[in-house]
Design an enzyme around this catalytic site. Structure first.
Site, short mmCIF file in Angstrom:
data_model
loop_
_atom_site.label_atom_id
_atom_site.label_comp_id
_atom_site.label_asym_id
_atom_site.label_seq_id
_atom_site.Cartn_x
_atom_site.Cartn_y
_atom_site.Cartn_z
N ASP A 91 0.83 -1.21 0.00
CA ASP A 91 0.00 0.00 0.00
C ASP A 91 0.86 1.26 0.00
O ASP A 91 2.08 1.18 0.09
CB ASP A 91 -0.92 0.00 1.22
N GLU A 142 3.39 1.57 2.59
CA GLU A 142 4.50 0.64 2.41
C GLU A 142 4.56 -0.46 3.46
O GLU A 142 5.63 -0.93 3.83
CB GLU A 142 5.84 1.40 2.44
C1 NOJ Z 1 9.17 3.24 6.11
C2 NOJ Z 1 7.89 3.59 5.48
O1 NOJ Z 1 8.07 4.75 4.78
C3 NOJ Z 1 6.79 3.70 6.50
O2 NOJ Z 1 5.57 4.01 5.91
C4 NOJ Z 1 6.67 2.42 7.21
O3 NOJ Z 1 5.78 2.54 8.28
C5 NOJ Z 1 8.03 1.93 7.69
N1 NOJ Z 1 9.06 1.99 6.70
C6 NOJ Z 1 7.94 0.49 8.11
O4 NOJ Z 1 7.66 -0.32 7.03
C1 NOJ Z 2 6.36 7.08 4.24
C2 NOJ Z 2 4.97 7.16 3.72
O1 NOJ Z 2 4.18 6.22 4.39
C3 NOJ Z 2 4.94 6.94 2.24
O2 NOJ Z 2 3.62 7.14 1.76
C4 NOJ Z 2 5.88 7.86 1.53
O3 NOJ Z 2 5.93 7.55 0.16
C5 NOJ Z 2 7.28 7.79 2.11
N1 NOJ Z 2 7.25 7.94 3.55
C6 NOJ Z 2 8.19 8.86 1.53
O4 NOJ Z 2 7.68 10.14 1.81
#
Ligand code: NOJ
Ligand code: NOJ
Length: 404
Positions: free
Chosen positions: A159, A162
């Site tokens: 999603d 991520e």
């Molecule tokens: C980094 C991602 O950008 C974030 O959305 C996520 O919660 C953590 N990694 C853990 O997967």
């Molecule tokens: C974490 C977020 O959850 C994700 O949507 C985003 O793409 C990355 N950070 C980078 O900003």
């Protein structure tokens, strides 16, 4: 925002998610964040009032285009579903939630709009060289993205946050939009079979998207058929519903005007109002919204679960769109939605740094900015919310019969 596009220390065309290089390291090119940003740059280019401003945005758009084609041609773990590239332009090989199949759709959505305008202006050659030609195997960015989306929308993917692999409302909404826009462009560019194929896949997606609505629980469920990733999102409530309605808007289907989206939105706002201290401490502002109620991510560690700037701004944008819509039928209601939108913006303003800069998150108890600083996506979200407000103000003035 502009400073985060081709910043020094990064390859030309890279849109870093944030200038921050550690704890967390966001000095990388995320396909999603970059596409959302470049769509805004496209609108800035259209709106530019001076030649020099126009030239600046045009340069950024071109650099993004050349860089994106390199991304598509690179050998990566998941092909076009690869979510991130390093700042030097190389593929990112670290462990991550991949593929993320909203990326190619978002990039197509941004670039199709540009292609349409370039065609209106007679720039066929640039379009057919870089953006869209029906030629297969695809040699242009939009074509490659549409081929990927139309052949892979049925695959489970990670999603936008991520974290969860499955079928997502958000991903499906942007995939549908990309395919419908792509179908129109393919038709315009004499690629009738592709045009039909994309339209057909969009139609198939619609029946899948409808399954996210649960009448019994009166909400849109963000993910169905989870296959892996975090497993504690019990409520199924997620800000990605309004993000999907906004970024995936094409006609009225699950748009912010759709009652199912509005019902889910209300439920979500209520939930977030209860769980964050800052919402109780400063009730004069709109509710600060997180990603989803069970979130734990704090930027580096999993001891957080804070409200986010870009989700709260998406709430503002949602309200402004509803205000514009109501202006034609119920002025009082329209004004109410407009005020509600302003309250969400005031919430963000209140927690921003004194110079207006915006980090990814708002610490839920103290209200201070936290996690990655100067998040690029935050600034593009400020602009799309501001443009939605411009629109709603205009409509409200018109409805009042004010000579403007
Ligand atoms: C980094 C991602 O950008 C974030 O959305 C996520 O919660 C953590 N990694 C853990 O997967
Ligand atoms: C974490 C977020 O959850 C994700 O949507 C985003 O793409 C990355 N950070 C980078 O900003």
């Amino acid at each position: 925002m502009a400073e985060n596009i081709s910043p020094s220390g990064a390859a030309t065309g890279v849109v870093v998610a944030s200038p921050q290089k550690e704890n967390p390291n966001y000095f990388r090119h995320w396909i999603r964040d970059a596409a959302l940003t470049m769509e805004v740059v496209f609108h800035l280019w259209l709106r530019a009032e001076s030649q020099s401003e126009k030239a600046l945005w045009e340069q950024k758009l071109k650099e993004y285009i050349y860089f994106s084609r390199q991304n598509q041609l690179a050998q990566t773990i998941t092909g076009l579903g690869e979510p991130i590239f390093e700042a030097d332009g190389k593929p990112f090989w670290g462990p991550w939630g991949r593929p993320q199949n909203d990326g190619p759709a978002q990039r197509a959505i941004a670039l199709i709009q540009l292609a349409e305008v370039l065609l209106d202006r007679g720039q066929h050659e640039f379009v057919s060289t870089w953006l869209y030609s029906g030629h297969l195997p695809a040699s242009t960015i939009i074509k490659a993205d549409l081929e990927y989306v139309s052949h892979h929308w049925q695959d489970a993917s990670f999603d936008l946050w991520e974290e969860v692999k499955g079928d997502h409302f958000y991903t499906r909404m942007v995939q549908r939009k990309a395919l419908l826009m792509g179908s129109r462009l393919a038709h315009r560019l004499n690629d009738p079979q592709a045009s039909q194929w994309y339209a057909k896949q969009a139609q198939n997606l619609e029946s899948k998207i409808s399954q996210h609505w649960s009448r019994k629980q009166s909400q849109i469920h963000i993910t169905l058929n989870r296959v892996e990733g975090i497993d504690y999102k019990d409520s199924g409530l997620d800000s990605a519903v309004i993000l999907g309605a906004l970024h995936g808007e094409f006609g009225s289907f699950f748009s912010v005007y759709d009652e199912r989206v509005q019902t889910t939105f209300d439920k979500m706002v209520r939930k977030f109002s209860e769980i964050y201290e800052v919402n109780k401490k400063y009730p004069q502002f709109g509710v600060a919204l997180g990603r989803y109620p069970e979130d734990k991510y704090a930027g580096t560690h999993f001891n957080g679960g804070n409200p986010w700037v870009l989700t709260t701004l998406a709430a503002a944008e949602t309200c402004y769109k509803l205000a514009a819509n109501y202006s034609k039928i119920n002025l009082t209601r329209a004004q109410k939605w407009q005020r509600r939108g302003d309250q969400f913006v005031q919430r963000v303003q209140f927690h921003a740094y004194p110079d207006g800069s915006l980090s990814e998150q708002i610490q839920k108890e103290t209200g201070f900015m936290t996690s990655a600083r100067d998040l690029t996506w935050n600034y593009s979200a400020v602009l799309t919310a501001a443009w939605a407000r411009q629109q709603s103000s205009l409509q409200i003035q018109k409805a009042k019969g004010d000579p403007q």
